[in-house]
Design an enzyme around this catalytic site. Structure first.
Site, PDB file in Angstrom:
ATOM      1  CG  ASP A   1      -2.226   0.730   0.959  1.00 19.03           C
ATOM      2  OD1 ASP A   1      -2.108   1.792   0.322  1.00 19.03           O
ATOM      3  OD2 ASP A   1      -3.299   0.086   1.258  1.00 19.03           O
TER       4      ASP A   1
ATOM      5  CG  HIS B   1     -15.090  -0.225  -5.822  1.00 23.77           C
ATOM      6  ND1 HIS B   1     -16.086  -0.668  -4.699  1.00 23.77           N
ATOM      7  CD2 HIS B   1     -14.026   0.056  -4.732  1.00 23.77           C
ATOM      8  CE1 HIS B   1     -15.732  -0.230  -3.468  1.00 23.77           C
ATOM      9  NE2 HIS B   1     -14.522   0.008  -3.418  1.00 23.77           N
TER      10      HIS B   1
END
Length: 371
Positions: free
Chosen positions: A229, A267
């Site tokens: 991340d 998404h």
């Protein structure tokens, strides 16, 4: 005879129209005050109502609850009455206490707990935070004028830049994603364990604080986990057995592994950006003959096929996915929830040879894409 039949048919249609209009006049109030449910849930979480009921160990009276929470019993009663109506709590009268009303948690109420493996309070607190609510006021401007994304219009930068500069908001996001992981990952493990057969290493792209990967490594202890991340995210991630934290940018490169895992990541982005991310993920999987990319994301209309979507559960799941799509429209610059056909487009465009979609007991499905 035919005239009488036609007259009866017209009468029935007229009565049905009247019934529908009457229902509409009642249903519309749900939408006029739709925000009330969200606000009351936030209130109950902040007060710690569910935790107090759980800690009491038996049905609790309003007097006992207000004492435990140190708050006004008259106001608290109105909150509890509303949440009983929504089926978060159960109310019963006790003959042993002269008809005093007692309250217990329903399964829905347990989801309001801040701690525990099934608590979803962190997601409620994120979505009801002022920073996440403000962009909704810009939704019509975005639709009408193709204006700046709602979050950017409200705060001057996109949600990721804002989180990088505001540690408290970043913490809210990470806690909400960890909360979702505690619900969804067990559904992935129980429904798709075979997907991890033969997989010796997994890189979780956008893995946040490592909750998801920690759960996967615990379930499949032979797997070496890499939590990947942004720097400001992994810098505060706690150490977990079998998980290595790495910082980086998924648009530039993804660490190599047998499988790449993305949960609630794609998404957030438009098709072109998804294709770019997926290409980097495809490059990262080794060896190619058994490598795979595992995507956990919503698939609109996919639960059991749109044509079979008749049950109340299917209807509610579809509604949740469509609400998520609205949230993506307002909280991200280009994100959206996708149909199976839209997933096929981005996966084909990224170069994958094939993919399968596996429904699980969650809003998301598991999409497995092969090199």
């Amino acid at each position: 005879m035919m005239a009488e039949i036609e007259k009866k048919r017209e009468t029935t249609i007229g009565e049905n129209d009247c019934d529908e209009e009457q229902r509409a006049k009642i249903d519309v109030w749900r939408y006029i005050f739709g925000f009330t449910e969200m606000a009351v849930l936030k209130c109950a979480i902040e007060l710690g109502v569910a935790e107090a009921m759980e800690a009491h160990g038996r049905p609790i009276s309003l007097c006992e609850l207000s004492t435990a929470l140190n708050c006004s019993s008259s106001y608290l009663y109105r909150i509890i009455r509303f949440l009983v109506h929504l089926k978060f709590f159960k109310e019963k009268c006790s003959s042993a206490t002269n008809g005093t009303k007692l309250y217990t948690l329903n399964p829905l109420g347990r989801l309001l707990m801040k701690q525990g493996e099934h608590g979803m309070a962190a997601l409620v607190l994120l979505e009801t935070s002022p920073f996440m609510l403000a962009p909704w006021h810009a939704l019509s401007d975005r639709i009408r004028h193709n204006d700046r994304p709602g979050f950017e219009a409200a705060h001057g930068e996109d949600i990721w830049g804002f989180a990088a500069e505001n540690p408290n908001h970043s913490k809210l996001i990470n806690e909400a994603m960890a909360c979702d992981a505690r619900i969804v990952v067990p559904a992935v493990i129980n429904g798709c364990a075979d997907v991890f057969d033969g997989v010796e290493s997994v890189v979780d792209v956008g893995g946040g604080d490592g909750t998801t990967l920690g759960m996967l490594v615990k379930a499949f202890p032979w797997i070496k986990g890499i939590n990947f991340d942004l720097p400001h995210v992994v810098s505060v991630a706690q150490e977990r057995n079998g998980v290595q934290h790495l910082e980086g940018d998924m648009f530039k490169a993804v660490p190599q592994a047998d499988a790449v895992f993305l949960m609630w990541i794609l998404h957030d982005w438009c098709d072109e950006e998804c294709i770019e991310i997926l290409k980097k993920c495809r490059e990262a999987i080794i060896p190619q003959e058994k490598g795979k990319v595992i995507i956990v994301d919503a698939v609109i209309g996919d639960d059991h096929g749109e044509e079979k979507e008749h049950s109340e559960e299917d209807h509610k799941l579809r509604g949740a996915k469509l609400m998520l799509d609205m949230a993506m429209m307002i909280h991200t610059n280009t994100g959206k929830e996708r149909t199976r056909e839209e997933w096929q487009y981005v996966l084909d465009s990224a170069g994958f040879s094939r993919f399968i979609v596996r429904p699980i007991r969650a809003v998301q499905s598991v999409i497995v894409a092969y090199y």
